[in-house]
Design an enzyme around this catalytic site. Sequence first.
Site, PDB file in Angstrom:
ATOM      1  N   LYS A 103       0.812  -1.221   0.000  1.00 21.17           N
ATOM      2  CA  LYS A 103       0.000   0.000   0.000  1.00 21.17           C
ATOM      3  C   LYS A 103       0.849   1.276   0.000  1.00 21.17           C
ATOM      4  O   LYS A 103       0.422   2.305  -0.504  1.00 21.17           O
ATOM      5  CB  LYS A 103      -0.964  -0.010   1.175  1.00 21.17           C
ATOM      6  CG  LYS A 103      -2.142  -0.960   0.951  1.00 21.17           C
ATOM      7  CD  LYS A 103      -3.262  -0.708   1.946  1.00 21.17           C
ATOM      8  CE  LYS A 103      -4.488  -1.522   1.575  1.00 21.17           C
ATOM      9  NZ  LYS A 103      -4.306  -2.958   1.891  1.00 21.17           N
ATOM     10  N   GLU A 125      -9.643   7.252   3.538  1.00 23.62           N
ATOM     11  CA  GLU A 125     -10.603   6.405   4.241  1.00 23.62           C
ATOM     12  C   GLU A 125      -9.897   5.102   4.537  1.00 23.62           C
ATOM     13  O   GLU A 125      -8.949   4.732   3.848  1.00 23.62           O
ATOM     14  CB  GLU A 125     -11.830   6.154   3.369  1.00 23.62           C
ATOM     15  CG  GLU A 125     -11.667   5.041   2.330  1.00 23.62           C
ATOM     16  CD  GLU A 125     -10.653   5.345   1.230  1.00 23.62           C
ATOM     17  OE1 GLU A 125     -10.569   6.513   0.828  1.00 23.62           O
ATOM     18  OE2 GLU A 125      -9.948   4.416   0.800  1.00 23.62           O
ATOM     19  N   SER A 395       1.627  -9.779  -1.078  1.00 30.41           N
ATOM     20  CA  SER A 395       1.294  -8.360  -0.928  1.00 30.41           C
ATOM     21  C   SER A 395       1.659  -7.789   0.438  1.00 30.41           C
ATOM     22  O   SER A 395       1.907  -6.593   0.550  1.00 30.41           O
ATOM     23  CB  SER A 395      -0.194  -8.146  -1.202  1.00 30.41           C
ATOM     24  OG  SER A 395      -0.987  -8.994  -0.385  1.00 30.41           O
TER      25      SER A 395
HETATM   26  C1  LIG Z   1      -5.163  -3.985   1.491  1.00 29.13           C
HETATM   27  C2  LIG Z   1      -4.432  -5.219   1.218  1.00 29.13           C
HETATM   28  C3  LIG Z   1      -4.778  -6.067   0.146  1.00 29.13           C
HETATM   29  C4  LIG Z   1      -5.962  -5.820  -0.758  1.00 29.13           C
HETATM   30  O1  LIG Z   1      -5.907  -4.661  -1.521  1.00 29.13           O
HETATM   31  P1  LIG Z   1      -5.671  -4.674  -3.089  1.00 29.13           P
HETATM   32  O2  LIG Z   1      -6.004  -3.298  -3.492  1.00 29.13           O
HETATM   33  O3  LIG Z   1      -6.577  -5.703  -3.692  1.00 29.13           O
HETATM   34  O4  LIG Z   1      -4.244  -5.019  -3.320  1.00 29.13           O
HETATM   35  C5  LIG Z   1      -3.999  -7.184  -0.100  1.00 29.13           C
HETATM   36  N1  LIG Z   1      -2.950  -7.494   0.695  1.00 29.13           N
HETATM   37  C6  LIG Z   1      -2.600  -6.721   1.741  1.00 29.13           C
HETATM   38  C7  LIG Z   1      -1.435  -7.138   2.569  1.00 29.13           C
HETATM   39  C8  LIG Z   1      -3.323  -5.566   2.040  1.00 29.13           C
HETATM   40  O5  LIG Z   1      -2.967  -4.817   3.090  1.00 29.13           O
END
Ligand SMILES: *Cc1c(COP(=O)(O)O)cnc(C)c1O
Length: 415
Positions: A103, A125, A395
Amino acid sequence: MSNMSANPYIQTGSADVPNERGYYGEFGGRYVPETIIPALDELTEAYYAAMADPAFQDRLLQLHRTYTGRPTPLTYAERLSQHLGGAQIYIKREDLAHTGAHKINNALGQALLAQRMGKKRVIAETGAGQHGVASATASALLGLECIVYMGSVDMARQQPNVFRMHLLGAKVVPVESGSKTLKDAINEAMRDWVTNVRSSFYLLGSALGPHPYPMMVRDFQSVIGVEARQQILESTGRLPDVAIACVGGGSNAIGLFHGFRQDENVELIGVEAGGHGILSGEHAARFADPNLGRPGVLHGTRSFVLQDSDGQIMNTHSISAGLDYASIGPEHAYLRQSERAYYTLATDDEALAAVQTLAQMEGIIPALESAHAVAEAIKRAPTMPKNSIMLVNLSGRGDKDLDTIMREIKRAPSE
Ligand SMILES: *Cc1c(COP(=O)(O)O)cnc(C)c1O
């Protein structure tokens, strides 16, 4: 739109989408009150100007190197690959980025844009608090005031992140309307932006919302795919056969996919949250549920939305807060319709098992969101030949989820 970027790691625009009205085929657009349109136009113009400016690109690249910790590594998951007996699995380590997830790539890009536009106040948000923390972090770094709208129910559930935002100097505003969760927080943030548009920048957290947000967020997250492409070529001498990412709003997935959009032999797979299973109705699988997932409008964009026969937005469920959303970024709807990408799901139980497998095989505790991508890798790798290559985007890291993981493992021990 051509690639105007001076920074080789950020791609601006792709060959065909979006068009100048922000459409990805029949999806996307701007479904917002008339009063917001001038602000969106101003933002679009400023964004293109920034991306065409080498000084902006250099600044972002420099901050990614010295602050975010980019490039994040690509890890060969040797033990997991051997254990599964099929494809060779490579993991893109967004869990090692500052604040523990992808993020920050988007938050930093948009905060830099806010600064360039002369806006001193950032509005965001947040649901689980991850985007709020990333926005507060980027705002602290650049000396911007940061206001985060958060449903009061979410604030009670996510106290450590509320405290993190406070520590980072952000103001967290409790939202008491509606269900007091993310969708109400988005409405409040929009309202604030309309009222204070001259001084304020709305920092949106995923590849969602009215144009230009889905495009802008994709471009800022494309650093994931562009780096991963280069890294896998360096490690293996060729492109992967398949690239997998989890899909909430869709930003980490679109960022990964974008690096391989022109590589037609790379299969792109998005993994939605299957929750307790499609039949239970308790999930966030917008594409997989033929009854509830249909084209519709939510929060300013047209995409696939979980809704009942009257168009009422459904309540969603996922073990991972970040995938728990009724809509999905419009470019994913387009990629699915054009069959450039494929989408599947992993259930809560599969994600939980994947957390344990990855922890024990590779010494990496993934975020519950990312564990959905790992779950698909675990299912798919054994069906692939040993000389095939699989790329999985991790992610984020699992530290934020330890309480949930502990509680769920106690309830249903799997190994
Ligand atoms: C917020 C988040 C997501 C989901 O958000 P996307 O916009 O679909 O990438 C995925 N993995 C993590 C670790 C997150 O914090």
